[in-house]
Motif scaffolding. Sequence first.
Motif, PDB file in Angstrom:
ATOM      1  N   ALA A  57      -5.453   4.298  -2.863  1.00  0.00           N
ATOM      2  CA  ALA A  57      -4.241   4.980  -3.655  1.00  0.00           C
ATOM      3  C   ALA A  57      -4.587   6.151  -4.469  1.00  0.00           C
ATOM      4  CB  ALA A  57      -3.689   3.517  -4.221  1.00  0.00           C
ATOM      5  N   LEU A  58      -5.665   6.010  -5.165  1.00  0.00           N
ATOM      6  CA  LEU A  58      -6.010   7.086  -6.038  1.00  0.00           C
ATOM      7  C   LEU A  58      -6.393   8.650  -5.322  1.00  0.00           C
ATOM      8  CD1 LEU A  58      -7.538   4.928  -8.941  1.00  0.00           C
ATOM      9  CD2 LEU A  58      -5.601   6.417  -9.130  1.00  0.00           C
ATOM     10  N   HIS A  59      -7.128   8.132  -4.318  1.00  0.00           N
ATOM     11  CA  HIS A  59      -7.608   9.374  -3.598  1.00  0.00           C
ATOM     12  C   HIS A  59      -6.221  10.087  -3.196  1.00  0.00           C
ATOM     13  CE1 HIS A  59     -10.753  11.642  -1.302  1.00  0.00           C
ATOM     14  NE2 HIS A  59      -9.937  11.854  -0.373  1.00  0.00           N
ATOM     15  N   GLU A  60      -5.427   9.422  -2.356  1.00  0.00           N
ATOM     16  CA  GLU A  60      -4.400   9.708  -1.644  1.00  0.00           C
ATOM     17  C   GLU A  60      -3.576  10.551  -2.579  1.00  0.00           C
ATOM     18  OE1 GLU A  60      -0.496   8.472   0.989  1.00  0.00           O
ATOM     19  OE2 GLU A  60      -1.752   6.875   0.002  1.00  0.00           O
ATOM     20  N   ALA A  61      -3.137   9.916  -3.862  1.00  0.00           N
ATOM     21  CA  ALA A  61      -2.181  10.376  -4.732  1.00  0.00           C
ATOM     22  C   ALA A  61      -2.738  11.486  -5.340  1.00  0.00           C
ATOM     23  CB  ALA A  61      -2.020   9.461  -6.049  1.00  0.00           C
ATOM     24  N   ILE A  62      -4.036  11.594  -5.735  1.00  0.00           N
ATOM     25  CA  ILE A  62      -4.682  13.050  -6.191  1.00  0.00           C
ATOM     26  C   ILE A  62      -4.473  14.078  -5.375  1.00  0.00           C
ATOM     27  CG2 ILE A  62      -6.971  14.072  -7.032  1.00  0.00           C
ATOM     28  CD1 ILE A  62      -7.347  11.287  -8.425  1.00  0.00           C
ATOM     29  N   LEU A  63      -4.921  13.842  -4.007  1.00  0.00           N
ATOM     30  CA  LEU A  63      -4.861  14.898  -3.101  1.00  0.00           C
ATOM     31  C   LEU A  63      -3.564  15.472  -2.890  1.00  0.00           C
ATOM     32  CD1 LEU A  63      -6.591  14.417   0.470  1.00  0.00           C
ATOM     33  CD2 LEU A  63      -4.088  14.839   0.433  1.00  0.00           C
ATOM     34  N   VAL A  64      -2.435  14.489  -2.743  1.00  0.00           N
ATOM     35  CA  VAL A  64      -1.115  15.084  -2.601  1.00  0.00           C
ATOM     36  C   VAL A  64      -0.559  15.833  -3.866  1.00  0.00           C
ATOM     37  CG1 VAL A  64       1.430  14.175  -2.084  1.00  0.00           C
ATOM     38  CG2 VAL A  64      -0.777  13.018  -0.720  1.00  0.00           C
ATOM     39  N   LEU A  65      -0.889  15.238  -5.021  1.00  0.00           N
ATOM     40  CA  LEU A  65      -0.410  15.908  -6.289  1.00  0.00           C
ATOM     41  C   LEU A  65      -1.128  17.313  -6.129  1.00  0.00           C
ATOM     42  CD1 LEU A  65       1.403  15.375  -8.468  1.00  0.00           C
ATOM     43  CD2 LEU A  65      -0.413  14.235  -9.953  1.00  0.00           C
ATOM     44  N   PHE A  90      -3.605  -2.298 -11.446  1.00  0.00           N
ATOM     45  CA  PHE A  90      -4.047  -2.523 -10.154  1.00  0.00           C
ATOM     46  C   PHE A  90      -4.271  -4.161 -10.267  1.00  0.00           C
ATOM     47  CE2 PHE A  90      -4.769   1.998 -10.089  1.00  0.00           C
ATOM     48  CZ  PHE A  90      -4.158   2.459  -9.003  1.00  0.00           C
ATOM     49  N   GLY A  91      -3.810  -4.717 -11.212  1.00  0.00           N
ATOM     50  CA  GLY A  91      -3.994  -6.154 -11.375  1.00  0.00           C
ATOM     51  C   GLY A  91      -5.319  -6.429 -11.924  1.00  0.00           C
ATOM     52  N   THR A  92      -5.842  -7.442 -11.872  1.00  0.00           N
ATOM     53  CA  THR A  92      -6.946  -7.957 -12.664  1.00  0.00           C
ATOM     54  C   THR A  92      -7.852  -9.007 -11.901  1.00  0.00           C
ATOM     55  OG1 THR A  92      -7.834  -8.760 -14.790  1.00  0.00           O
ATOM     56  CG2 THR A  92      -6.031  -9.984 -13.921  1.00  0.00           C
ATOM     57  N   GLY A 114       0.716  -1.433   0.044  1.00  0.00           N
ATOM     58  CA  GLY A 114      -0.024   0.143   0.233  1.00  0.00           C
ATOM     59  C   GLY A 114       0.804   1.378   0.077  1.00  0.00           C
ATOM     60  N   HIS A 115       1.859   1.291   0.341  1.00  0.00           N
ATOM     61  CA  HIS A 115       2.746   2.162   0.336  1.00  0.00           C
ATOM     62  C   HIS A 115       3.995   2.499  -0.916  1.00  0.00           C
ATOM     63  CE1 HIS A 115       6.301   0.400   1.882  1.00  0.00           C
ATOM     64  NE2 HIS A 115       7.116   1.765   1.790  1.00  0.00           N
ATOM     65  N   GLU A 116       4.575   1.505  -1.267  1.00  0.00           N
ATOM     66  CA  GLU A 116       5.462   1.621  -2.345  1.00  0.00           C
ATOM     67  C   GLU A 116       4.716   1.952  -3.546  1.00  0.00           C
ATOM     68  OE1 GLU A 116       8.730  -0.650  -3.044  1.00  0.00           O
ATOM     69  OE2 GLU A 116       9.615   0.061  -1.019  1.00  0.00           O
ATOM     70  N   ARG A 168      -7.366  -0.018  -4.345  1.00  0.00           N
ATOM     71  CA  ARG A 168      -7.299   0.993  -5.474  1.00  0.00           C
ATOM     72  C   ARG A 168      -7.798   2.453  -5.273  1.00  0.00           C
ATOM     73  NH1 ARG A 168      -9.140  -0.196 -11.932  1.00  0.00           N
ATOM     74  NH2 ARG A 168      -8.971   1.822 -12.760  1.00  0.00           N
ATOM     75  N   GLN A 169      -9.241   2.554  -4.908  1.00  0.00           N
ATOM     76  CA  GLN A 169      -9.590   3.938  -4.685  1.00  0.00           C
ATOM     77  C   GLN A 169      -8.813   4.697  -3.435  1.00  0.00           C
ATOM     78  OE1 GLN A 169     -11.858   5.317  -6.709  1.00  0.00           O
ATOM     79  NE2 GLN A 169     -11.821   3.456  -7.814  1.00  0.00           N
TER      80      GLN A 169
END
Length: 464
Positions: A418-426, A405-407, A272-274, A415-416
């Motif tokens: 990770a995306l929420h965190e990444a968009i917020l930080v960016l 994110f695999g299949t 979850g972090h890398e 997945r959600q």
Amino acid sequence: MRNDWSGQHFPHPPGRRPVVGDVLGADPAQPLQSTMRRAGGLGPIFELHVFDQKFVFVSSAELAAELADESRFQKALSPALVALREFAGAGLFTAYNDETDWALAHDLLRPAFTRDSMRGYHPIMLAAAQELFDSWDAGTGPVDVAADMTRLTMETISRTAFSHDFGSFSRAEPHPFIPAMIAALRAGQRKGSLNAMPGSALMARRIDKRNAHHQAYVDRLLDDIIAERRAEGAAKKDDLLGIMLDTPHPQTGEKLDDLNIRHQILTFLVAGHETTSGALSFALYYLSRNPALMATAHEEVDRILGPDRDAEPTFEQVPKFRYLRRVLDEGLRLWPTAPAFARSPRATTTLSTGHVMRPQDWALVMLPMVHRDPAVWGPDADEFDPDRFSPERSRGRVAHSYKPFGTGERSCIGRQFALHEAILVLARVLRRYDLTPDPGYELRITERLTLMPEGFELWLSPRR
């Protein structure tokens, strides 16, 4: 683990030798990238022999889509994931398909990633990001982007998973858990890479002996956290640990035992972090190298957040950063931070290539190659272009041609998150800072459990 495909042969790079097979052309420090370089002209499916182990790779979007058919295929554990089991046990990422705790954990944890649960994680993500910015503002010189993004995402996942603060931005030295976790993880990776070599059992025992204290420390710390939480009784918390401890399965009433809870926490910490820190690092690399793309990102951030460089996005605003989402998607297309997954058939089947595949056979879907297949992504597939993910260009794209994110049922449950965190930080980084890269830097990729830019630094200045 042996992957003989009933003796069938596939295209392979030139230079194969007796006994060692295709080892001589490989780069042990960059196994994925060296495989990509050697795959030219080999077609949609090819093989590498490493001593007595056969690795079969899939590089085309069409064949990857075939393997994504859940009615015919399912997740397989590659040697790397089998080695990771010694660290993370039967966690969501490393469990075999027939291990019942996987399905139990998946069912119990699914509510932890609903919209209501994500709303509760939002302020934790904001607080961790602010600590990163405070450390940047207090420092001088360039920042190591990958290292700082990794510290940020580790704090975020530890605080949301089990309400624990590792002090990544307040300690002079990392919390002892961090280097112990990394050492134990690398030991497992080394054992996985040695598996096919003669004398691997002896080398594995030596690795185990050298790293036993790291694994013991990691296990002991997490077991203590679990025991302390159990002792609290009624003092429940709405984090992932609280869900695993207190929530029975709605149909069966089952709960996870403490050992499996430890394995799930380790899974979330590692996976979850890398992956998220890598996604952020690649996005910042490509934006910082392209002023036109950066200007488009700035326009969106300024329009949504307004004139205050310290403005924090609300939970409802995060999905509105549609261009930032495209930037993240395009970075993950070129360099998916989890770069491969393995598939096996549920029953013996014949692939569209004519090869017969049995349940004991497995193939690795090479995502950086699938994501660059010119049949799907065009002749400029190696170029960074976030507008590939605009609605008009995404419409009609080949199914299963984008899989960071695999299949299937074993795809990433977070997945959600990770995306929420990444968009917020960016969004916060771009609103707060002007980013200046080293003009002489050329992208280098380090291969750990995930992919990450190596040596990528940025100079920061307050954005007006």
